[in-house]
Design a protein around this motif. Structure first.
Motif, PDB file in Angstrom:
ATOM      1  N   ALA A   1      -2.806  14.026   5.457  1.00  0.00           N
ATOM      2  CA  ALA A   1      -2.864  12.796   6.370  1.00  0.00           C
ATOM      3  C   ALA A   1      -3.442  11.586   6.069  1.00  0.00           C
ATOM      4  CB  ALA A   1      -3.479  13.326   7.763  1.00  0.00           C
ATOM      5  N   VAL A   2      -4.488  11.818   5.302  1.00  0.00           N
ATOM      6  CA  VAL A   2      -5.426  10.818   5.052  1.00  0.00           C
ATOM      7  C   VAL A   2      -4.682  10.203   3.754  1.00  0.00           C
ATOM      8  CG1 VAL A   2      -7.481   9.985   3.576  1.00  0.00           C
ATOM      9  CG2 VAL A   2      -7.726  11.731   5.489  1.00  0.00           C
ATOM     10  N   GLN A   3      -4.114  11.010   2.819  1.00  0.00           N
ATOM     11  CA  GLN A   3      -3.041  10.451   1.947  1.00  0.00           C
ATOM     12  C   GLN A   3      -2.096   9.604   2.467  1.00  0.00           C
ATOM     13  OE1 GLN A   3      -2.080  13.743  -0.521  1.00  0.00           O
ATOM     14  NE2 GLN A   3      -3.913  13.959  -1.815  1.00  0.00           N
ATOM     15  N   ASN A   4      -1.350   9.818   3.274  1.00  0.00           N
ATOM     16  CA  ASN A   4      -0.212   9.213   3.962  1.00  0.00           C
ATOM     17  C   ASN A   4      -0.569   8.051   4.492  1.00  0.00           C
ATOM     18  OD1 ASN A   4       1.541  11.266   3.504  1.00  0.00           O
ATOM     19  ND2 ASN A   4       1.647  12.260   5.318  1.00  0.00           N
ATOM     20  N   LEU A   5      -1.700   7.943   5.169  1.00  0.00           N
ATOM     21  CA  LEU A   5      -2.217   6.616   5.991  1.00  0.00           C
ATOM     22  C   LEU A   5      -2.866   5.448   4.702  1.00  0.00           C
ATOM     23  CD1 LEU A   5      -3.961   8.156   8.734  1.00  0.00           C
ATOM     24  CD2 LEU A   5      -1.881   7.114   9.039  1.00  0.00           C
ATOM     25  N   THR A   6      -3.082   6.254   3.668  1.00  0.00           N
ATOM     26  CA  THR A   6      -3.770   5.283   2.602  1.00  0.00           C
ATOM     27  C   THR A   6      -2.675   4.654   1.971  1.00  0.00           C
ATOM     28  OG1 THR A   6      -5.797   6.731   2.269  1.00  0.00           O
ATOM     29  CG2 THR A   6      -4.896   5.427   0.313  1.00  0.00           C
ATOM     30  N   GLN A   7      -1.588   5.557   1.581  1.00  0.00           N
ATOM     31  CA  GLN A   7      -0.309   5.035   0.946  1.00  0.00           C
ATOM     32  C   GLN A   7       0.523   4.024   1.708  1.00  0.00           C
ATOM     33  OE1 GLN A   7       1.802   8.668   0.052  1.00  0.00           O
ATOM     34  NE2 GLN A   7       0.494   9.058  -1.742  1.00  0.00           N
ATOM     35  N   GLN A   8       0.552   4.282   2.938  1.00  0.00           N
ATOM     36  CA  GLN A   8       1.023   3.483   3.863  1.00  0.00           C
ATOM     37  C   GLN A   8       0.436   1.858   3.781  1.00  0.00           C
ATOM     38  OE1 GLN A   8       1.576   4.603   8.051  1.00  0.00           O
ATOM     39  NE2 GLN A   8       1.721   2.580   8.773  1.00  0.00           N
ATOM     40  N   LEU A   9      -1.003   2.131   4.136  1.00  0.00           N
ATOM     41  CA  LEU A   9      -1.660   0.926   3.877  1.00  0.00           C
ATOM     42  C   LEU A   9      -1.635   0.042   2.635  1.00  0.00           C
ATOM     43  CD1 LEU A   9      -3.667  -1.284   5.090  1.00  0.00           C
ATOM     44  CD2 LEU A   9      -5.596   0.197   4.529  1.00  0.00           C
ATOM     45  N   SER A  10      -1.847   0.721   1.333  1.00  0.00           N
ATOM     46  CA  SER A  10      -1.781   0.083   0.226  1.00  0.00           C
ATOM     47  C   SER A  10      -0.218  -0.455   0.101  1.00  0.00           C
ATOM     48  CB  SER A  10      -1.925   1.365  -0.689  1.00  0.00           C
ATOM     49  OG  SER A  10      -1.951   0.778  -2.123  1.00  0.00           O
ATOM     50  N   GLY A  11       0.854   0.220   0.400  1.00  0.00           N
ATOM     51  CA  GLY A  11       2.079  -0.453   0.451  1.00  0.00           C
ATOM     52  C   GLY A  11       2.247  -1.589   1.409  1.00  0.00           C
ATOM     53  N   ASN A  12       1.607  -1.657   2.465  1.00  0.00           N
ATOM     54  CA  ASN A  12       1.628  -2.869   3.398  1.00  0.00           C
ATOM     55  C   ASN A  12       0.751  -4.057   2.827  1.00  0.00           C
ATOM     56  OD1 ASN A  12       3.262  -1.335   5.167  1.00  0.00           O
ATOM     57  ND2 ASN A  12       1.597  -1.013   6.644  1.00  0.00           N
ATOM     58  N   LEU A  13      -0.269  -3.734   2.012  1.00  0.00           N
ATOM     59  CA  LEU A  13      -0.723  -4.805   1.577  1.00  0.00           C
ATOM     60  C   LEU A  13      -0.309  -5.522   0.608  1.00  0.00           C
ATOM     61  CD1 LEU A  13      -4.782  -3.062   1.546  1.00  0.00           C
ATOM     62  CD2 LEU A  13      -3.528  -4.712   3.223  1.00  0.00           C
ATOM     63  N   SER A  14       0.421  -4.814  -0.182  1.00  0.00           N
ATOM     64  CA  SER A  14       1.030  -5.250  -1.220  1.00  0.00           C
ATOM     65  C   SER A  14       2.270  -6.019  -0.873  1.00  0.00           C
ATOM     66  CB  SER A  14       1.416  -4.112  -2.264  1.00  0.00           C
ATOM     67  OG  SER A  14       0.444  -3.557  -3.033  1.00  0.00           O
ATOM     68  N   LYS A  15       3.134  -5.375  -0.076  1.00  0.00           N
ATOM     69  CA  LYS A  15       4.571  -6.061   0.523  1.00  0.00           C
ATOM     70  C   LYS A  15       4.084  -7.141   1.473  1.00  0.00           C
ATOM     71  CE  LYS A  15       6.902  -1.808   0.094  1.00  0.00           C
ATOM     72  NZ  LYS A  15       7.356  -0.529   0.789  1.00  0.00           N
ATOM     73  N   LYS A  16       3.557  -7.030   2.263  1.00  0.00           N
ATOM     74  CA  LYS A  16       3.064  -8.031   3.518  1.00  0.00           C
ATOM     75  C   LYS A  16       2.218  -8.983   3.251  1.00  0.00           C
ATOM     76  CE  LYS A  16       3.971  -4.938   7.384  1.00  0.00           C
ATOM     77  NZ  LYS A  16       3.314  -4.464   8.711  1.00  0.00           N
ATOM     78  N   LEU A  17       1.367  -8.716   2.364  1.00  0.00           N
ATOM     79  CA  LEU A  17       0.072  -9.797   2.098  1.00  0.00           C
ATOM     80  C   LEU A  17       0.115 -10.503   0.702  1.00  0.00           C
ATOM     81  CD1 LEU A  17      -2.506  -8.309   4.215  1.00  0.00           C
ATOM     82  CD2 LEU A  17      -1.097  -9.992   4.946  1.00  0.00           C
ATOM     83  N   GLY A  18       0.816  -9.626  -0.074  1.00  0.00           N
ATOM     84  CA  GLY A  18       0.957  -9.913  -1.553  1.00  0.00           C
ATOM     85  C   GLY A  18      -0.279  -9.564  -2.582  1.00  0.00           C
ATOM     86  N   ILE A  19      -0.938  -8.731  -2.020  1.00  0.00           N
ATOM     87  CA  ILE A  19      -2.024  -8.299  -2.797  1.00  0.00           C
ATOM     88  C   ILE A  19      -1.849  -7.464  -3.925  1.00  0.00           C
ATOM     89  CG2 ILE A  19      -4.373  -6.757  -2.351  1.00  0.00           C
ATOM     90  CD1 ILE A  19      -4.563  -7.998   0.427  1.00  0.00           C
ATOM     91  N   ASP A  20      -2.236  -7.579  -5.068  1.00  0.00           N
ATOM     92  CA  ASP A  20      -1.926  -6.588  -6.202  1.00  0.00           C
ATOM     93  C   ASP A  20      -2.105  -5.355  -5.935  1.00  0.00           C
ATOM     94  OD1 ASP A  20      -2.014  -6.491  -9.485  1.00  0.00           O
ATOM     95  OD2 ASP A  20      -3.884  -5.291  -8.714  1.00  0.00           O
ATOM     96  N   SER A  21      -1.037  -4.230  -6.437  1.00  0.00           N
ATOM     97  CA  SER A  21      -1.003  -2.999  -6.249  1.00  0.00           C
ATOM     98  C   SER A  21      -2.250  -2.249  -6.333  1.00  0.00           C
ATOM     99  CB  SER A  21       0.416  -2.590  -6.694  1.00  0.00           C
ATOM    100  OG  SER A  21       0.214  -2.478  -7.814  1.00  0.00           O
ATOM    101  N   SER A  22      -3.062  -2.499  -7.446  1.00  0.00           N
ATOM    102  CA  SER A  22      -4.118  -1.757  -7.671  1.00  0.00           C
ATOM    103  C   SER A  22      -5.100  -2.047  -6.874  1.00  0.00           C
ATOM    104  CB  SER A  22      -4.382  -1.745  -9.371  1.00  0.00           C
ATOM    105  OG  SER A  22      -4.877  -2.950  -9.515  1.00  0.00           O
ATOM    106  N   ALA A  23      -5.286  -3.153  -6.492  1.00  0.00           N
ATOM    107  CA  ALA A  23      -6.378  -3.753  -5.377  1.00  0.00           C
ATOM    108  C   ALA A  23      -6.026  -3.305  -4.362  1.00  0.00           C
ATOM    109  CB  ALA A  23      -6.577  -5.214  -5.408  1.00  0.00           C
ATOM    110  N   ALA A  24      -4.774  -3.356  -3.690  1.00  0.00           N
ATOM    111  CA  ALA A  24      -4.343  -2.814  -2.325  1.00  0.00           C
ATOM    112  C   ALA A  24      -4.835  -1.271  -2.399  1.00  0.00           C
ATOM    113  CB  ALA A  24      -3.000  -3.075  -2.280  1.00  0.00           C
ATOM    114  N   ALA A  25      -4.442  -0.502  -3.547  1.00  0.00           N
ATOM    115  CA  ALA A  25      -4.817   0.857  -3.297  1.00  0.00           C
ATOM    116  C   ALA A  25      -6.373   0.977  -3.301  1.00  0.00           C
ATOM    117  CB  ALA A  25      -4.080   1.716  -4.926  1.00  0.00           C
TER     118      ALA A  25
END
Length: 186
Positions: free
Chosen positions: A71-95
């Motif tokens: 569950a933590v992994q799923n939520l973490t991946q979801q946020l990471s993807g959203n930060l990259s897609k919606k806010l344009g944050i570098d994927s490694s920084a978002a992760a």
């Protein structure tokens, strides 16, 4: 509940977001808001998908802060993807942001929900928020009120609460887990 989650995200976002040079200052607030909404939408998705055992597992022991918890992994991946897609944050920084803030928010949420002396997060409010409100908003109230009559008082203490939910989910089938599954269409 969203306001309380935002407060948790703000509390844990100081080091993770505000003091993070990889997150532009003008995006700090948006990142914190995205963290809050990702928790809510992620938990809602678990309920919608009928994954109540994964949701209940968050409330057992220290699972909410365990990065290897599914569950933590799923939520973490979801946020990471959203930060990259919606806010344009570098994927490694978002992760990095997501893997730091999500376990902290979840652990605090669970600790507060399980603490009878802390009323900032009631399990009924969490259930209402993640079940989408509406017809399901009073589920926990109804379970608490009538659950004993249906044999849901798993530990025999005269009330139906989070400890009963934990006991029911850890048992195979039936119980509160089965009832919630039925209410959510699974």
């Amino acid at each position: 509940m969203f306001e309380q989650l935002t407060q948790l995200a703000q509390q844990f976002g100081v080091d993770t977001v505000v003091n993070n040079p990889a997150v532009p200052n003008e995006k700090n607030e948006a990142v914190i808001n995205e963290a809050s909404s990702s928790v809510v939408t992620g938990l809602q998705k678990m309920v919608a998908d009928g994954d109540l055992s994964q949701l209940a597992a968050l409330f057992q022991g220290d699972n909410a802060k365990d990065a290897s918890n599914p569950a933590v992994q799923n939520l973490t991946q979801q946020l990471s993807g959203n930060l990259s897609k919606k806010l344009g944050i570098d994927s490694s920084a978002a992760a990095g942001v997501a893997s730091s803030i999500i376990p902290k928010i979840l652990a605090s949420l669970v600790d507060k929900a399980k603490d009878p002396k802390d009323s900032s997060f009631e399990i009924s409010d969490i259930i209402g928020a993640i079940s989408g409100g509406g017809e399901n908003a009073g589920i926990m109230d109804a379970i608490t009120k009538y659950g004993g009559q249906f044999g849901l008082d798993q530990n025999g203490d005269g009330k139906v609460d989070m400890s009963d939910a934990m006991d029911a989910v850890t048992k195979k089938g039936g119980g509160l887990g089965g009832m919630l599954g039925g209410l959510f269409g699974k």
